[in-house]
Design a protein around this motif. Structure first.
Motif, PDB file in Angstrom:
ATOM      1  N   ASP A  42      -0.466  -0.808   5.137  1.00  6.85           N
ATOM      2  CA  ASP A  42      -1.698  -1.587   5.222  1.00  6.85           C
ATOM      3  C   ASP A  42      -2.918  -0.898   4.639  1.00  6.85           C
ATOM      4  OD1 ASP A  42      -1.915   0.382   7.059  1.00  6.85           O
ATOM      5  OD2 ASP A  42      -2.119  -0.910   8.813  1.00  6.85           O
ATOM      6  N   THR A  43      -2.730   0.202   3.909  1.00  8.34           N
ATOM      7  CA  THR A  43      -3.861   0.878   3.277  1.00  8.34           C
ATOM      8  C   THR A  43      -4.134   0.268   1.909  1.00  8.34           C
ATOM      9  OG1 THR A  43      -3.289   2.946   4.387  1.00  8.34           O
ATOM     10  CG2 THR A  43      -4.785   3.088   2.504  1.00  8.34           C
ATOM     11  N   PRO A  44      -5.325  -0.272   1.655  1.00  7.82           N
ATOM     12  CA  PRO A  44      -5.602  -0.892   0.357  1.00  7.82           C
ATOM     13  C   PRO A  44      -5.646   0.129  -0.770  1.00  7.82           C
ATOM     14  CG  PRO A  44      -7.600  -0.779   1.669  1.00  7.82           C
ATOM     15  CD  PRO A  44      -6.491  -0.334   2.558  1.00  7.82           C
ATOM     16  N   LEU A  45      -5.337  -0.339  -1.980  1.00 12.42           N
ATOM     17  CA  LEU A  45      -5.391   0.493  -3.178  1.00 12.42           C
ATOM     18  C   LEU A  45      -6.507   0.005  -4.081  1.00 12.42           C
ATOM     19  CD1 LEU A  45      -1.578   0.738  -4.052  1.00 12.42           C
ATOM     20  CD2 LEU A  45      -2.935   2.312  -2.668  1.00 12.42           C
ATOM     21  N   MET A  46      -7.012   0.910  -4.905  1.00 14.09           N
ATOM     22  CA  MET A  46      -8.031   0.555  -5.888  1.00 14.09           C
ATOM     23  C   MET A  46      -7.360   0.233  -7.202  1.00 14.09           C
ATOM     24  SD  MET A  46     -11.287   0.125  -6.341  1.00 14.09           S
ATOM     25  CE  MET A  46     -12.078   1.069  -5.035  1.00 14.09           C
ATOM     26  N   GLY A  47      -7.559  -0.998  -7.714  1.00 12.92           N
ATOM     27  CA  GLY A  47      -6.939  -1.415  -8.959  1.00 12.92           C
ATOM     28  C   GLY A  47      -7.654  -0.878 -10.178  1.00 12.92           C
ATOM     29  N   PHE A  48      -7.074  -1.112 -11.371  1.00 16.72           N
ATOM     30  CA  PHE A  48      -7.693  -0.656 -12.611  1.00 16.72           C
ATOM     31  C   PHE A  48      -9.050  -1.309 -12.835  1.00 16.72           C
ATOM     32  CE2 PHE A  48      -3.169   0.155 -13.755  1.00 16.72           C
ATOM     33  CZ  PHE A  48      -3.290   1.512 -13.944  1.00 16.72           C
ATOM     34  N   ASP A  49      -9.224  -2.526 -12.295  1.00 20.12           N
ATOM     35  CA  ASP A  49     -10.477  -3.248 -12.487  1.00 20.12           C
ATOM     36  C   ASP A  49     -11.535  -2.877 -11.463  1.00 20.12           C
ATOM     37  OD1 ASP A  49      -9.273  -4.326 -10.311  1.00 20.12           O
ATOM     38  OD2 ASP A  49      -9.240  -6.403 -11.036  1.00 20.12           O
ATOM     39  N   GLY A  50     -11.237  -1.915 -10.587  1.00 18.64           N
ATOM     40  CA  GLY A  50     -12.205  -1.484  -9.593  1.00 18.64           C
ATOM     41  C   GLY A  50     -12.200  -2.292  -8.315  1.00 18.64           C
ATOM     42  N   HIS A  51     -11.281  -3.251  -8.188  1.00 24.45           N
ATOM     43  CA  HIS A  51     -11.200  -4.073  -6.989  1.00 24.45           C
ATOM     44  C   HIS A  51     -10.115  -3.549  -6.058  1.00 24.45           C
ATOM     45  CE1 HIS A  51     -12.841  -7.545  -9.677  1.00 24.45           C
ATOM     46  NE2 HIS A  51     -13.789  -6.707  -9.294  1.00 24.45           N
ATOM     47  N   LEU A  52     -10.323  -3.768  -4.758  1.00 24.11           N
ATOM     48  CA  LEU A  52      -9.326  -3.364  -3.780  1.00 24.11           C
ATOM     49  C   LEU A  52      -8.153  -4.338  -3.781  1.00 24.11           C
ATOM     50  CD1 LEU A  52     -11.530  -2.283  -0.739  1.00 24.11           C
ATOM     51  CD2 LEU A  52     -10.297  -0.818  -2.323  1.00 24.11           C
ATOM     52  N   VAL A  53      -6.942  -3.781  -3.695  1.00 27.42           N
ATOM     53  CA  VAL A  53      -5.721  -4.579  -3.694  1.00 27.42           C
ATOM     54  C   VAL A  53      -4.963  -4.290  -2.397  1.00 27.42           C
ATOM     55  CG1 VAL A  53      -3.543  -5.054  -4.878  1.00 27.42           C
ATOM     56  CG2 VAL A  53      -5.590  -4.477  -6.209  1.00 27.42           C
ATOM     57  N   THR A  54      -4.564  -5.346  -1.710  1.00 24.31           N
ATOM     58  CA  THR A  54      -3.798  -5.193  -0.474  1.00 24.31           C
ATOM     59  C   THR A  54      -2.309  -5.175  -0.799  1.00 24.31           C
ATOM     60  OG1 THR A  54      -5.496  -6.359   0.785  1.00 24.31           O
ATOM     61  CG2 THR A  54      -3.320  -6.157   1.803  1.00 24.31           C
ATOM     62  N   PRO A  55      -1.598  -4.090  -0.525  1.00 29.72           N
ATOM     63  CA  PRO A  55      -0.176  -4.011  -0.851  1.00 29.72           C
ATOM     64  C   PRO A  55       0.657  -4.955   0.007  1.00 29.72           C
ATOM     65  CG  PRO A  55      -1.122  -1.822  -0.511  1.00 29.72           C
ATOM     66  CD  PRO A  55      -2.112  -2.816  -0.005  1.00 29.72           C
ATOM     67  N   GLU A  56       1.821  -5.330  -0.537  1.00 36.30           N
ATOM     68  CA  GLU A  56       2.772  -6.144   0.205  1.00 36.30           C
ATOM     69  C   GLU A  56       3.590  -5.291   1.169  1.00 36.30           C
ATOM     70  OE1 GLU A  56       2.995  -9.515  -0.049  1.00 36.30           O
ATOM     71  OE2 GLU A  56       1.206  -9.299  -1.312  1.00 36.30           O
ATOM     72  N   PHE A  74       7.661   3.684  -3.308  1.00 37.13           N
ATOM     73  CA  PHE A  74       6.808   2.782  -4.084  1.00 37.13           C
ATOM     74  C   PHE A  74       5.937   1.948  -3.146  1.00 37.13           C
ATOM     75  CE2 PHE A  74      10.173   3.397  -7.293  1.00 37.13           C
ATOM     76  CZ  PHE A  74       9.390   3.659  -8.407  1.00 37.13           C
ATOM     77  N   ILE A  75       4.680   1.756  -3.560  1.00 40.57           N
ATOM     78  CA  ILE A  75       3.790   0.795  -2.922  1.00 40.57           C
ATOM     79  C   ILE A  75       3.861  -0.487  -3.747  1.00 40.57           C
ATOM     80  CG2 ILE A  75       1.478   0.375  -2.051  1.00 40.57           C
ATOM     81  CD1 ILE A  75       2.864   2.864  -0.925  1.00 40.57           C
TER      82      ILE A  75
END
Length: 277
Positions: A42-56, A74-75
């Motif tokens: 449940d820890t969000p990641l920072m995408g290449f576009d600078g937006h937070l992404v919620t992993p599955e 893998f996340i």
């Protein structure tokens, strides 16, 4: 190329700057995986576009390259990427690999030899073009919908607030007004509006310190709004115990589920002050 679960996988990015090993939808579906195979993450990641992404979720799979195999956690994310997977610092450390973006090669030791894995320049260019196109589309959507640009929005000031250690013996300095071009003034108004909306800044009517904005053009052609803190930096005592070897310290966080952004911001701030010197 890499083998994941004995399947040959192309368009795998080896990223020294990524603290996570990421799997994208193309590979996830291609391997025939299901949601039941994932464990919670449940820890969000920072995408290449600078937006937070919620992993599955996350899952561990064997990854083989050059005859050497390691288990990679893998996340799994569902955002767009021209790559099928990203192998970050944890994979690099487990493999004992030395990647080179200049030569598009990865070198590591196996039981009986030094393996060299070569990338494909054409594939790299295709992925870069695809990523640039997606970023352009995202920027077009960003112009239509307001977003929160601040790195740590909604942090309660009762919990943490950033203050400058200004020498009280230094008199306040108000810089002389610098006239800005129309396009610069427009970029400043837009940036100030975003920061005010995110709660990162507030309006001051009688400031003791006053610094001009500096607008510089980024490689993408857009404008970056900075502030001339030359006078303020001179009034701040220098930290004699600045954080050394920041790259090694960031690498040391590899494998840990969380890293405090407070530590990261402190290191960045100290490096910024050193750069001003």
């Amino acid at each position: 190329m890499a083998r994941v679960m004995n399947f040959l996988v192309k368009r795998v990015m080896i990223d020294q700057g990524s603290g996570a090993d990421v799997m994208y939808p193309d590979l996830y579906r291609g391997l025939g995986l299901k949601n039941e195979d994932l464990s919670k993450y449940d820890t969000p990641l920072m995408g290449f576009d600078g937006h937070l992404v919620t992993p599955e979720g996350q899952l561990s799979l064997p990854v083989s390259m050059g005859g050497k195999e390691v288990i990679v956690t893998f996340i799994v994310v569902t955002s767009f990427s021209p790559y099928t997977a990203i192998l970050g610092r944890s994979w690099i450390h487990d493999m004992g690999a030395v990647p080179s973006t200049l030569h598009v090669k990865v070198k590591f030791r196996t039981e009986d030899r030094i393996a060299v894995i070569r990338g494909y320049q054409q594939a790299v260019k295709q992925c870069m073009v695809a990523a640039a196109y997606d970023q352009t589309k995202q920027e077009e959507l960003t112009e239509k919908a307001p977003l929160y640009p601040y790195e740590v929005p909604w942090v309660d000031p009762e919990f943490i607030v950033h203050k400058l250690n200004v020498d009280p013996l230094c008199p306040p300095k108000k810089q002389r007004l610098r006239r800005s071009a129309k396009e610069h003034a427009k970029a400043v108004r837009q940036e100030v509006g975003k920061l005010r909306e995110a709660g990162a800044i507030k309006e001051m009517f009688f400031p003791e310190w006053l610094a001009n904005t500096v607008v510089v053009k980024k490689k993408s052609g857009k404008w970056r709004v900075c502030v001339d803190f030359t006078n303020l930096n001179r009034a701040c005592p220098k930290d004699p115990f600045s954080m050394p070897k920041i790259d090694q310290l960031v690498d040391a966080t590899c494998g840990h589920p969380r890293m405090s952004f407070l530590n990261a911001f402190k290191g960045y701030y100290q490096i910024a002050l050193a750069a001003e010197d």
